[in-house]
Scaffold this motif. Structure first.
Motif, PDB file in Angstrom:
ATOM      1  N   ARG A 174      31.653  40.337  45.401  1.00  0.00           N
ATOM      2  CA  ARG A 174      30.666  40.481  44.324  1.00  0.00           C
ATOM      3  C   ARG A 174      30.929  41.721  43.469  1.00  0.00           C
ATOM      4  N   SER A 175      31.997  42.447  43.778  1.00  0.00           N
ATOM      5  CA  SER A 175      32.287  43.672  43.037  1.00  0.00           C
ATOM      6  C   SER A 175      32.801  43.357  41.631  1.00  0.00           C
ATOM      7  N   THR A 176      32.740  44.364  40.772  1.00  0.00           N
ATOM      8  CA  THR A 176      33.103  44.184  39.363  1.00  0.00           C
ATOM      9  C   THR A 176      34.580  43.845  39.190  1.00  0.00           C
ATOM     10  N   PHE A 177      35.454  44.535  39.923  1.00  0.00           N
ATOM     11  CA  PHE A 177      36.890  44.326  39.714  1.00  0.00           C
ATOM     12  C   PHE A 177      37.332  42.945  40.186  1.00  0.00           C
ATOM     13  N   VAL A 178      36.669  42.381  41.200  1.00  0.00           N
ATOM     14  CA  VAL A 178      37.008  41.023  41.637  1.00  0.00           C
ATOM     15  C   VAL A 178      36.530  40.012  40.612  1.00  0.00           C
ATOM     16  N   GLU A 179      35.333  40.211  40.078  1.00  0.00           N
ATOM     17  CA  GLU A 179      34.825  39.318  39.048  1.00  0.00           C
ATOM     18  C   GLU A 179      35.685  39.384  37.788  1.00  0.00           C
ATOM     19  N   ALA A 180      36.176  40.601  37.468  1.00  0.00           N
ATOM     20  CA  ALA A 180      37.035  40.752  36.290  1.00  0.00           C
ATOM     21  C   ALA A 180      38.367  40.043  36.493  1.00  0.00           C
ATOM     22  N   ALA A 181      38.937  40.169  37.690  1.00  0.00           N
ATOM     23  CA  ALA A 181      40.213  39.508  37.986  1.00  0.00           C
ATOM     24  C   ALA A 181      40.052  37.996  37.939  1.00  0.00           C
ATOM     25  N   THR A 182      38.941  37.515  38.445  1.00  0.00           N
ATOM     26  CA  THR A 182      38.684  36.079  38.403  1.00  0.00           C
ATOM     27  C   THR A 182      38.489  35.604  36.968  1.00  0.00           C
ATOM     28  N   LEU A 184      39.816  36.798  34.366  1.00  0.00           N
ATOM     29  CA  LEU A 184      41.092  36.823  33.648  1.00  0.00           C
ATOM     30  C   LEU A 184      41.982  35.635  34.014  1.00  0.00           C
ATOM     31  N   GLY A 185      41.511  34.799  34.916  1.00  0.00           N
ATOM     32  CA  GLY A 185      42.263  33.604  35.274  1.00  0.00           C
ATOM     33  C   GLY A 185      43.302  33.809  36.362  1.00  0.00           C
ATOM     34  N   ILE A 186      43.230  34.934  37.069  1.00  0.00           N
ATOM     35  CA  ILE A 186      44.170  35.175  38.172  1.00  0.00           C
ATOM     36  C   ILE A 186      43.865  34.209  39.311  1.00  0.00           C
ATOM     37  N   ARG A 187      44.909  33.704  39.923  1.00  0.00           N
ATOM     38  CA  ARG A 187      44.735  32.726  40.986  1.00  0.00           C
ATOM     39  C   ARG A 187      43.895  33.293  42.135  1.00  0.00           C
ATOM     40  N   ARG A 188      43.116  32.410  42.760  1.00  0.00           N
ATOM     41  CA  ARG A 188      42.211  32.844  43.820  1.00  0.00           C
ATOM     42  C   ARG A 188      42.970  33.474  44.980  1.00  0.00           C
ATOM     43  N   SER A 189      44.109  32.895  45.337  1.00  0.00           N
ATOM     44  CA  SER A 189      44.886  33.437  46.446  1.00  0.00           C
ATOM     45  C   SER A 189      45.374  34.851  46.135  1.00  0.00           C
ATOM     46  N   THR A 190      45.749  35.094  44.879  1.00  0.00           N
ATOM     47  CA  THR A 190      46.208  36.424  44.478  1.00  0.00           C
ATOM     48  C   THR A 190      45.066  37.430  44.517  1.00  0.00           C
ATOM     49  N   VAL A 191      43.880  37.006  44.079  1.00  0.00           N
ATOM     50  CA  VAL A 191      42.708  37.892  44.117  1.00  0.00           C
ATOM     51  C   VAL A 191      42.383  38.270  45.552  1.00  0.00           C
ATOM     52  N   ILE A 192      42.444  37.274  46.440  1.00  0.00           N
ATOM     53  CA  ILE A 192      42.147  37.540  47.851  1.00  0.00           C
ATOM     54  C   ILE A 192      43.174  38.501  48.439  1.00  0.00           C
ATOM     55  N   TRP A 193      44.451  38.256  48.171  1.00  0.00           N
ATOM     56  CA  TRP A 193      45.515  39.050  48.782  1.00  0.00           C
ATOM     57  C   TRP A 193      45.553  40.479  48.242  1.00  0.00           C
ATOM     58  N   ARG A 194      45.324  40.645  46.916  1.00  0.00           N
ATOM     59  CA  ARG A 194      45.479  41.960  46.301  1.00  0.00           C
ATOM     60  C   ARG A 194      44.196  42.781  46.274  1.00  0.00           C
ATOM     61  N   HIS A 195      43.046  42.106  46.254  1.00  0.00           N
ATOM     62  CA  HIS A 195      41.795  42.834  46.069  1.00  0.00           C
ATOM     63  C   HIS A 195      40.829  42.688  47.253  1.00  0.00           C
ATOM     64  N   VAL A 196      40.569  41.476  47.672  1.00  0.00           N
ATOM     65  CA  VAL A 196      39.573  41.266  48.712  1.00  0.00           C
ATOM     66  C   VAL A 196      40.064  41.762  50.064  1.00  0.00           C
ATOM     67  N   LEU A 197      41.242  41.329  50.494  1.00  0.00           N
ATOM     68  CA  LEU A 197      41.746  41.679  51.823  1.00  0.00           C
ATOM     69  C   LEU A 197      41.902  43.186  52.028  1.00  0.00           C
ATOM     70  N   PRO A 198      42.574  43.934  51.131  1.00  0.00           N
ATOM     71  CA  PRO A 198      42.730  45.374  51.373  1.00  0.00           C
ATOM     72  C   PRO A 198      41.400  46.118  51.498  1.00  0.00           C
ATOM     73  N   ASN A 199      40.409  45.735  50.682  1.00  0.00           N
ATOM     74  CA  ASN A 199      39.122  46.436  50.729  1.00  0.00           C
ATOM     75  C   ASN A 199      38.261  45.984  51.889  1.00  0.00           C
ATOM     76  N   ALA A 200      38.407  44.731  52.310  1.00  0.00           N
ATOM     77  CA  ALA A 200      37.601  44.226  53.421  1.00  0.00           C
ATOM     78  C   ALA A 200      38.104  44.719  54.770  1.00  0.00           C
ATOM     79  N   ILE A 201      39.407  44.957  54.857  1.00  0.00           N
ATOM     80  CA  ILE A 201      39.996  45.309  56.153  1.00  0.00           C
ATOM     81  C   ILE A 201      40.025  46.817  56.394  1.00  0.00           C
ATOM     82  N   ARG A 202      39.794  47.616  55.359  1.00  0.00           N
ATOM     83  CA  ARG A 202      39.906  49.072  55.516  1.00  0.00           C
ATOM     84  C   ARG A 202      38.978  49.623  56.607  1.00  0.00           C
ATOM     85  N   PRO A 203      37.687  49.277  56.653  1.00  0.00           N
ATOM     86  CA  PRO A 203      36.834  49.798  57.738  1.00  0.00           C
ATOM     87  C   PRO A 203      37.287  49.333  59.118  1.00  0.00           C
ATOM     88  N   VAL A 204      37.851  48.121  59.184  1.00  0.00           N
ATOM     89  CA  VAL A 204      38.310  47.596  60.471  1.00  0.00           C
ATOM     90  C   VAL A 204      39.488  48.399  60.998  1.00  0.00           C
TER      91      VAL A 204
END
Length: 284
Positions: A174-182, A184-204
């Motif tokens: 729900r963050s701004t940079f993910v919504e912006a990437a989406t 811009l038409g960037i593929r969902r898999s690319t958004v997950i790999w470059r933006h969602v995964l690195p930020n979601a896994i950092r606390p883990v």
């Protein structure tokens, strides 16, 4: 006033590194354990598997700094060689658990409501069972052995990491940079790999440092019950189990592996908590 003192005086409070004595001791002890795991032959004075019945239960001193066990094997050498299976257990089980938990957490956080509901209900059921008991069930079905024990400990830890990743995924998506990437038409898999995964896994990744210590203690518990490393391999949990049978002859056989397990888990936990404190921006 020296240049170093003047520089330290103007540094902001959050940028100063405070090395407390306990943190230094924990780091030194972990360094010794890692060295023992990597080059045990340089630290062990004897062959850990060398048997000599005539030298059983020798006291500390002389050629055996920590004495010998019931079979005449050097206790210090077995302690040194026991560091490797303990670290492999902790690191291996944690890596497997983090990988599995990340995949499940991403699937729950990015999937449909039905997918999320099914995964989270399954995780809730697994979390209702204590981790060690769940590991015992898994290893009972899979069979004893170091590898099976590692996977059993990892399986029991996956739900905890999955819940964290799922919660972080909901925040990141729900963050701004993910919504912006989406947008811009960037593929969902690319958004997950470059933006969602690195930020979601950092606390883990930060919490997994503490998880290494937990996995080491769980692995030692399984070996104590005879479900981990097979004799005559040197392993701290197995040494503790064997020493308990001869505690009336030499209490050192129980005290030494107990202290090693306790200090290793405590030191790793101290370092993990410090890393977590730093990642949260706290200096005290």
């Amino acid at each position: 006033m020296s240049a170093f003192t003047a520089t330290a005086a103007v540094l902001p409070r959050t940028s100063r590194i405070r090395l407390r004595p306990g943190l230094i001791l924990a780091g030194l002890f972990v360094a010794v354990v890692v060295a023992a795991a990597l080059v045990p032959q340089l630290l062990a004075p004897h062959d850990p598997l060398a048997i000599g019945a005539e030298g059983a239960f020798l006291p500390s001193g002389g050629g055996h700094l920590l004495g010998t066990d019931e079979s005449g094997r050097d206790v210090l050498s077995r302690m040194v060689y026991g560091a490797r299976p303990s670290l492999v257990m902790g690191l291996g089980a944690t890596a497997i658990a983090v990988t599995g938990g990340t995949l499940l957490g991403l699937a729950a956080g990015l999937g449909s409501r039905l997918t999320e509901s099914l995964i989270m209900r399954l995780i809730d059921v697994v979390l209702s069972v204590p981790e060690l008991l769940l590991a015992l069930v898994v290893i009972t079905l899979a069979g004893a052995g170091s590898t099976n024990a590692m996977f059993a400990v990892a399986f029991a830890s996956i739900p905890s990491y999955a819940r964290i990743v799922r919660a972080q995924t909901h925040i990141v998506r729900r963050s701004t940079f993910v919504e912006a990437a989406t947008g811009l038409g960037i593929r969902r898999s690319t958004v997950i790999w470059r933006h969602v995964l690195p930020n979601a896994i950092r606390p883990v990744l930060v919490l997994s440092t503490i998880g290494v210590g937990t996995a080491i203690s769980a692995g030692a518990a399984l070996s104590f019950l005879g479900l981990g490393a097979e004799p005559p391999a040197a392993e701290w949990g197995d040494m503790l189990s064997n020493g308990l049978q001869y505690i009336s002859n030499d209490w050192f056989l129980v005290a030494v592996p107990s202290v090693a397990i306790t200090l290793t888990v405590l030191s790793i936990t101290v370092l993990g908590r410090e890393l977590r404190r730093r990642s949260e921006g706290r200096s005290t």
